[in-house]
Design a protein around this motif. Structure first.
Motif, PDB file in Angstrom:
ATOM      1  N   ASP A   1       0.104  -6.104   3.162  1.00 55.30           N
ATOM      2  CA  ASP A   1       0.018  -6.011   4.621  1.00 55.30           C
ATOM      3  C   ASP A   1      -1.134  -6.948   4.973  1.00 55.30           C
ATOM      4  O   ASP A   1      -2.032  -7.604   4.205  1.00 55.30           O
ATOM      5  N   ASP A   2      -1.581  -6.855   6.431  1.00 58.53           N
ATOM      6  CA  ASP A   2      -2.552  -7.680   6.866  1.00 58.53           C
ATOM      7  C   ASP A   2      -4.147  -7.414   6.782  1.00 58.53           C
ATOM      8  O   ASP A   2      -4.848  -8.174   6.605  1.00 58.53           O
ATOM      9  N   GLN A   3      -4.158  -6.131   6.170  1.00 58.64           N
ATOM     10  CA  GLN A   3      -5.396  -5.567   5.714  1.00 58.64           C
ATOM     11  C   GLN A   3      -5.604  -5.637   4.136  1.00 58.64           C
ATOM     12  O   GLN A   3      -6.106  -5.333   3.567  1.00 58.64           O
ATOM     13  N   CYS A   4      -4.810  -6.745   3.704  1.00 57.28           N
ATOM     14  CA  CYS A   4      -4.489  -6.911   2.141  1.00 57.28           C
ATOM     15  C   CYS A   4      -4.395  -5.774   1.127  1.00 57.28           C
ATOM     16  O   CYS A   4      -5.057  -5.593   0.282  1.00 57.28           O
ATOM     17  N   GLU A   5      -3.586  -4.880   1.821  1.00 57.99           N
ATOM     18  CA  GLU A   5      -3.307  -3.613   1.038  1.00 57.99           C
ATOM     19  C   GLU A   5      -1.732  -3.434   0.667  1.00 57.99           C
ATOM     20  O   GLU A   5      -0.914  -4.015   1.327  1.00 57.99           O
TER      21      GLU A   5
ATOM     22  N   ASP B   1       1.853  -2.438   0.682  1.00 58.15           N
ATOM     23  CA  ASP B   1       2.589  -1.913   1.680  1.00 58.15           C
ATOM     24  C   ASP B   1       4.207  -1.832   1.272  1.00 58.15           C
ATOM     25  O   ASP B   1       5.137  -2.455   2.149  1.00 58.15           O
TER      26      ASP B   1
ATOM     27  N   GLU C   1      -6.631 -18.694   0.699  1.00 56.84           N
ATOM     28  CA  GLU C   1      -6.305 -17.502   1.060  1.00 56.84           C
ATOM     29  C   GLU C   1      -5.618 -16.610   0.250  1.00 56.84           C
ATOM     30  O   GLU C   1      -5.714 -15.380  -0.118  1.00 56.84           O
TER      31      GLU C   1
ATOM     32  N   ILE D   1      -6.757 -13.111  -1.959  1.00 52.25           N
ATOM     33  CA  ILE D   1      -5.832 -11.799  -1.648  1.00 52.25           C
ATOM     34  C   ILE D   1      -5.671 -11.376  -3.305  1.00 52.25           C
ATOM     35  O   ILE D   1      -5.643 -10.392  -3.630  1.00 52.25           O
TER      36      ILE D   1
ATOM     37  N   LYS E   1       4.014   1.928   4.754  1.00 54.79           N
ATOM     38  CA  LYS E   1       3.048   2.828   5.341  1.00 54.79           C
ATOM     39  C   LYS E   1       3.875   3.810   6.626  1.00 54.79           C
ATOM     40  O   LYS E   1       3.915   4.710   6.743  1.00 54.79           O
TER      41      LYS E   1
END
Length: 181
Positions: free
Chosen positions: A44-48, A50, A69, A73, A164
């Motif tokens: 996801d956008d929080q680099c977790e 998903d 980038e 990541i 999530k």
């Protein structure tokens, strides 16, 4: 297909675009592919991590890889954050991926992006044949509705499991059913 194989083998973080369907890319690691399905462990956008996404390779318009980038990541994420292996059966077609993701995660999100890029249905597949899936669809956390939706399989463009959002929605529906008299 050789590049998809290389991405899968090296576990590089990539951005997969399907611009005829949706303008946003799907970031993650390719964990399996066939001529019918590409399976990704999503980020996801929080680099977790998903969940997992399955899309058709024919819908892919481009893949972004190996820029600064995405490489960063990939270094930030531990390798254990990749989805556990899936049987090759989920690479047969999207309907098989839907069945496997539902069994593993208890629910799935089905996208029909060719009609509207934001059209998605969350829930549990109840029946599946060669043409349609009957989805026991869940409403939002606000409404907590449940109803059946009949979806044409060839209109499905993407299937997600273990995200999530679907986990929170599943928990809300479970809690609501426990509160019913």
């Amino acid at each position: 297909m050789d590049q998809l194989q290389q991405f899968a083998e090296t576990r590089l973080v990539v951005d997969v675009y399907r611009e005829r369907l949706c303008k946003e890319g799907l970031m993650g690691r390719i964990v399996g592919f066939s001529e019918h399905v590409v399976l990704m462990s999503r980020i996801d956008d929080q680099c977790e991590h998903d969940g997992v996404t399955a899309v058709r390779p024919g819908d892919i318009t481009r893949v972004r890889a190996q820029d600064r980038e995405l490489l960063m990541i990939g270094k930030m994420l531990d390798s254990h954050e990749i989805a556990p292996p899936f049987d090759d059966v989920c690479l047969i077609e999207l309907s098989a991926a839907l069945t496997v993701l539902h069994r593993r995660y208890g629910a799935a999100t089905v996208y029909v992006e060719s009609l509207d890029s934001s059209m998605a249905f969350c829930g549990e597949p109840e029946e599946l044949d060669d043409d349609f899936v009957v989805l026991r669809q869940w409403g939002s956390v606000r409404t907590l509705d449940k109803y059946k939706t009949l979806l044409r399989l060839d209109e499905i463009t993407r299937v997600d499991g273990g995200t999530k959002y679907i986990q929170r929605l599943s928990k809300a529906h479970s809690l609501a059913s426990q509160m019913e008299p």
